[in-house]
Design an enzyme around this catalytic site. Structure first.
Site, mmCIF file in Angstrom:
data_model
loop_
_atom_site.group_PDB
_atom_site.id
_atom_site.type_symbol
_atom_site.label_atom_id
_atom_site.label_comp_id
_atom_site.label_asym_id
_atom_site.label_seq_id
_atom_site.Cartn_x
_atom_site.Cartn_y
_atom_site.Cartn_z
ATOM 1 N N GLU A 1 5.564 2.007 27.113
ATOM 2 C CA GLU A 1 6.618 1.631 26.576
ATOM 3 C C GLU A 1 6.573 1.727 25.005
ATOM 4 O O GLU A 1 7.296 2.612 24.163
ATOM 5 C CB GLU A 1 7.362 0.319 26.672
ATOM 6 C CG GLU A 1 7.418 0.408 28.223
ATOM 7 C CD GLU A 1 6.412 -0.469 28.852
ATOM 8 O OE1 GLU A 1 6.621 -1.318 29.719
ATOM 9 O OE2 GLU A 1 5.413 -0.336 28.511
ATOM 10 N N ALA B 1 -18.892 12.335 54.558
ATOM 11 C CA ALA B 1 -18.467 13.694 54.820
ATOM 12 C C ALA B 1 -19.343 14.018 56.186
ATOM 13 O O ALA B 1 -20.508 13.485 56.266
ATOM 14 C CB ALA B 1 -18.841 14.855 53.798
ATOM 15 N N SER C 1 -28.813 16.906 54.283
ATOM 16 C CA SER C 1 -27.210 16.690 54.411
ATOM 17 C C SER C 1 -26.495 17.741 53.342
ATOM 18 O O SER C 1 -25.308 17.494 53.133
ATOM 19 C CB SER C 1 -26.692 15.155 54.181
ATOM 20 O OG SER C 1 -27.232 14.879 52.804
ATOM 21 N N THR D 1 -30.085 5.726 49.703
ATOM 22 C CA THR D 1 -29.452 6.999 49.096
ATOM 23 C C THR D 1 -29.965 7.406 47.989
ATOM 24 O O THR D 1 -30.043 8.403 47.645
ATOM 25 C CB THR D 1 -27.775 6.623 48.892
ATOM 26 O OG1 THR D 1 -27.111 6.475 50.268
ATOM 27 C CG2 THR D 1 -27.146 7.770 48.392
ATOM 28 N N ASP E 1 -31.772 10.835 47.942
ATOM 29 C CA ASP E 1 -31.232 11.901 47.190
ATOM 30 C C ASP E 1 -31.492 11.968 45.920
ATOM 31 O O ASP E 1 -30.849 12.952 45.192
ATOM 32 C CB ASP E 1 -29.606 11.835 47.732
ATOM 33 C CG ASP E 1 -29.364 12.101 49.080
ATOM 34 O OD1 ASP E 1 -30.161 12.664 49.848
ATOM 35 O OD2 ASP E 1 -28.430 11.604 49.461
ATOM 36 N N GLY F 1 -24.764 5.686 52.912
ATOM 37 C CA GLY F 1 -25.090 6.077 54.450
ATOM 38 C C GLY F 1 -24.550 4.988 55.375
ATOM 39 O O GLY F 1 -23.886 4.419 55.277
#
Length: 359
Positions: A46, A148, A162, A190, A194, A288
């Site tokens: 505002e 995924a 993966s 993870t 990775d 995972g």
């Protein structure tokens, strides 16, 4: 109001723990000022709109996506600015669940002779702030579990490979979610497998706080997360008391928090509540199978995002969720409000937990 909603989105990823808000000032059927909450601590929408006025706002109408604040925080009350500017009418999209604001703003404005109207495009305005509303109502972060997987429900081959399950369009969509949330959380497995940075990889990125659940403090000091702690905060949630390593990580800019152990792992419910106490209103879990199972067991998951690729991995692949110990189908975690999006050759299915909607 649709223009105000569009403006509000400019603050995505930058205003937490505050809500996204957009505002438009209209006079004689012309827009004379626009604003949004751009960054935590900066002007509210505002006041930003009033600052950007091309002519006097006296007698103008204000369209704002969320009920104006009426209390002192990082900024003074927006109701004061509205009254001082001589605004004639205020049209509001969403009620603010903050008890310091809820319903009080309209009383103040109406007492000053300003007409006030609520629920203008309420569903669209509410959708802007699902994270904030959930946080204010429950004192817990809005938790998203994302993974995924292949068409037969595998997130990796049996050897752990993966890269990549989904295509570029789906992976780019994940970056939009990373930009929107306050924090991204993974388990130590993870990190070890990775070595991810967990940064937001897109133009004009907004990096979330990166969180690792690491029971025994096994995180390598040369991993990407530790090495990029200056770019975006890194928090390690651990049950370990390895004082020397904690000090070395702290010296590198990493925050190490002690949490309780539960079934041999960090207590994820306690972790999520600690993140809420830090003002992190939303958490994206990108880990995972083990951490997804742990998250579901907390009962705190608000949303599940399953990206599905047109691939078959086979029975020796790795499933997205570890054992939950269920014996009956009726005890399964139940989600609702399915939403399906086509992202290139991949599909995203988004599910909401009961009670997790913005309404």
């Amino acid at each position: 109001m649709r223009r105000a909603i569009q403006l509000a989105k400019n603050g995505t990823g930058r205003v937490s723990p505050n809500p996204l808000v957009g505002a438009v000032l209209v006079k004689n059927n012309r827009i004379i000022g626009e604003g949004w909450h751009a960054k935590y601590g900066d002007l509210h929408a505002e006041r930003h709109a009033l600052q950007n006025c091309t002519e006097s706002p006296k007698g103008a109408d204000l369209f704002v996506t969320l009920e104006p604040c009426c209390h002192h925080g990082k900024q003074p009350p927006c109701t004061d600015a509205i009254i001082e500017a001589g605004i004639r009418r205020v049209f509001i999209g969403s009620y603010d669940p903050n008890p310091l604001v809820s319903g009080k703003s309209s009383q103040i404005l109406r007492a000053a002779g300003i007409e006030t109207f609520y629920e203008v495009l309420p569903e669209e305005c509410d959708a802007l702030n699902a994270f904030f509303f959930h946080y204010m109502k429950t004192k817990q972060p809005y938790v998203i579990c994302k993974y995924a997987m292949s068409a037969d429900g595998k997130i990796a081959c049996g050897n752990g490979d993966s890269r990549w399950v989904t295509g570029k369009i789906a992976r780019a969509h994940v970056q939009e979610t990373r930009k929107a949330v306050s924090a991204i959380l993974v388990g130590i497995m993870t990190v070890l497998a990775d070595d991810p940075s967990l940064l937001c990889h897109m133009d004009d990125p907004v990096h979330p706080v990166r969180v690792v659940c690491d029971t025994a403090l096994r995180i390598p000091e040369r991993c990407q997360l530790v090495q990029t702690a200056a770019e975006s905060p890194v928090i390690i949630m651990t049950c370990s008391d390895k004082h020397d390593k904690i000090q070395r990580l702290t010296d590198k800019g990493v925050t190490v928090c002690q949490v309780s152990e539960k079934n041999g792992r960090t207590d994820l419910a306690e972790v999520l509540l600690k993140l809420a106490e830090m003002g992190l209103t939303s958490v994206l879990i990108e880990g995972g199978a083990q951490i997804h199972a742990a998250a579901l067991k907390t009962g705190m998951v608000s949303e599940l995002q399953a990206y599905i690729a047109p691939k078959i991995v086979g029975g020796d692949g790795i499933s997205p969720v570890g054992p939950l110990g269920l014996k009956r189908m009726k005890d399964a975690a139940i989600f609702s409000e399915p939403k399906v999006q086509l992202l290139g050759t991949d599909i995203l299915i988004t599910l909401k937990a009961k009670g997790a909607s913005a309404e």
